[in-house]
Design a protein around this motif. Structure first.
Motif, PDB file in Angstrom:
ATOM      1  N   ILE A  46      -1.082  -4.451  -4.450  1.00 68.09           N
ATOM      2  CA  ILE A  46      -0.448  -3.909  -3.271  1.00 68.09           C
ATOM      3  C   ILE A  46       0.145  -5.481  -2.883  1.00 68.09           C
ATOM      4  N   ASP A  47       1.236  -5.360  -2.176  1.00 69.32           N
ATOM      5  CA  ASP A  47       2.170  -6.482  -1.492  1.00 69.32           C
ATOM      6  C   ASP A  47       2.303  -6.531   0.000  1.00 69.32           C
ATOM      7  N   HIS A  48       1.237  -7.230   0.866  1.00 69.12           N
ATOM      8  CA  HIS A  48       1.760  -7.219   2.129  1.00 69.12           C
ATOM      9  C   HIS A  48       3.206  -7.631   2.795  1.00 69.12           C
ATOM     10  N   THR A  49       3.777  -8.179   1.876  1.00 69.98           N
ATOM     11  CA  THR A  49       4.968  -8.813   2.242  1.00 69.98           C
ATOM     12  C   THR A  49       6.123  -7.868   2.182  1.00 69.98           C
ATOM     13  N   SER A  70      -7.625  -5.934   1.924  1.00 70.54           N
ATOM     14  CA  SER A  70      -7.362  -6.360   3.476  1.00 70.54           C
ATOM     15  C   SER A  70      -6.410  -5.261   4.273  1.00 70.54           C
TER      16      SER A  70
END
Lengths: 167, 115
Positions: B5-8, B47
């Motif tokens: 996944i990419d938090h940004t 996270s």
């Protein structure tokens, strides 16, 4: 759809895997029955303590084996490597990324399989089958060996997370 | 099972998590009957909040990919409509390729060029 699960800036890659061995649980229960018979036959000539104590030790041993061989969940990623046993995820062992010196896939021979949790002052082992297995070498010298369904993917996620930290 | 996944990213985290499961099912990494990690554990590893993972799991349950069972967590029950649609399209592609005299390697090369 991502072309690579472990590539790209800002991306976070984690591996999760669950392993179980009913064969290990069944064999430990079978051994426990044999030990109970042995304890009862030897206890009949001695006192009650000679019966209760071995039975208690057997019960603890079987319980530990059932918990640590029936379900082993491993998580590898930026938070390091975590192993959770049993249906409730307890007990658990966590190895933060900073503590992991090296992560690799080894070919574990069947005669070195621990069939559940095995702890010694220098090693922690939770292996349920031979073949490709994750091996971590910690900064304090401890060696951790764990069976996961896809050891290469688990090691790749640890190495990717370490590479990100080093950048 | 690999989760990426990419938090940004602008894409919602719950959609990204659901996408990981869909990809896992489509590639065979996740098999029918396989249990997914508990939401709290996966949330900690990625996270993200536990509720974000639960929202992704619920989305997949509504699409018929997962089922929830008391005490047994979330399990994969089918490949879902997306997988069957891709399989049907792939079958049509193989048939068309055969009609034009193209073999397995030719198809793989074409797909590699396109992806």
């Amino acid at each position: 759809m991502n072309t690579s699960p472990f590539a790209g800036d800002g991306a976070l890659a984690v591996y999760t895997g669950r392993t179980m061995s009913w064969a290990a649980v069944a064999s430990s229960c079978f051994s426990a029955v044999l030990l109970v018979i042995l304890a009862l036959s030897s206890g009949s000539s001695g006192g009650a303590l000679l019966v209760v104590l071995p039975l208690l030790l057997i019960a603890i041993g079987v319980l530990l084996e059932v918990v640590t061989a029936s379900s082993v969940r491993a998580t590898a990623g930026p938070n390091g490597f975590t192993i959770r046993w049993g249906w409730f995820g307890w007990p658990r062992c966590s190895y933060p990324l900073e503590q992991i010196e090296r992560a690799e896939v080894i070919d574990l021979p069947w005669w070195r399989v621990s069939w559940g949790l095995w702890w010694s002052p220098k090693r922690t082992s939770c292996t349920l089958r031979g073949g490709p297995t994750v091996r971590l070498t910690l900064s304090n010298g401890r060696i951790v060996t764990v069976t996961v369904p896809e050891p290469a993917a688990a090691v790749a996620s640890i190495q990717a997370a370490k590479a990100r930290c080093d950048r | 099972m690999r989760w990426a996944i990419d938090h940004t990213s602008r894409e919602r985290l719950q959609d990204q998590i659901a996408g990981c499961v869909r990809r896992g099912v489509a590639t065979g990494e996740l098999e029918v009957g396989e249990q997914l990690p508990p939401a709290a554990e996966l949330g900690e590893a990625l996270s993200v909040d536990r509720n974000t993972v639960l929202a992704a799991y619920r989305q997949l349950r509504d699409d018929g990919i997962l089922e929830f069972r008391r005490g047994r967590g979330a399990r994969v029950v089918s490949g879902g409509p997306a997988l069957s649609a891709v399989t049907e399209a792939a079958q049509a592609l193989v048939t068309t390729a055969r009609e034009h005299g193209l073999g397995r390697n030719d198809l793989i090369r074409i797909i590699k060029e396109l992806t």
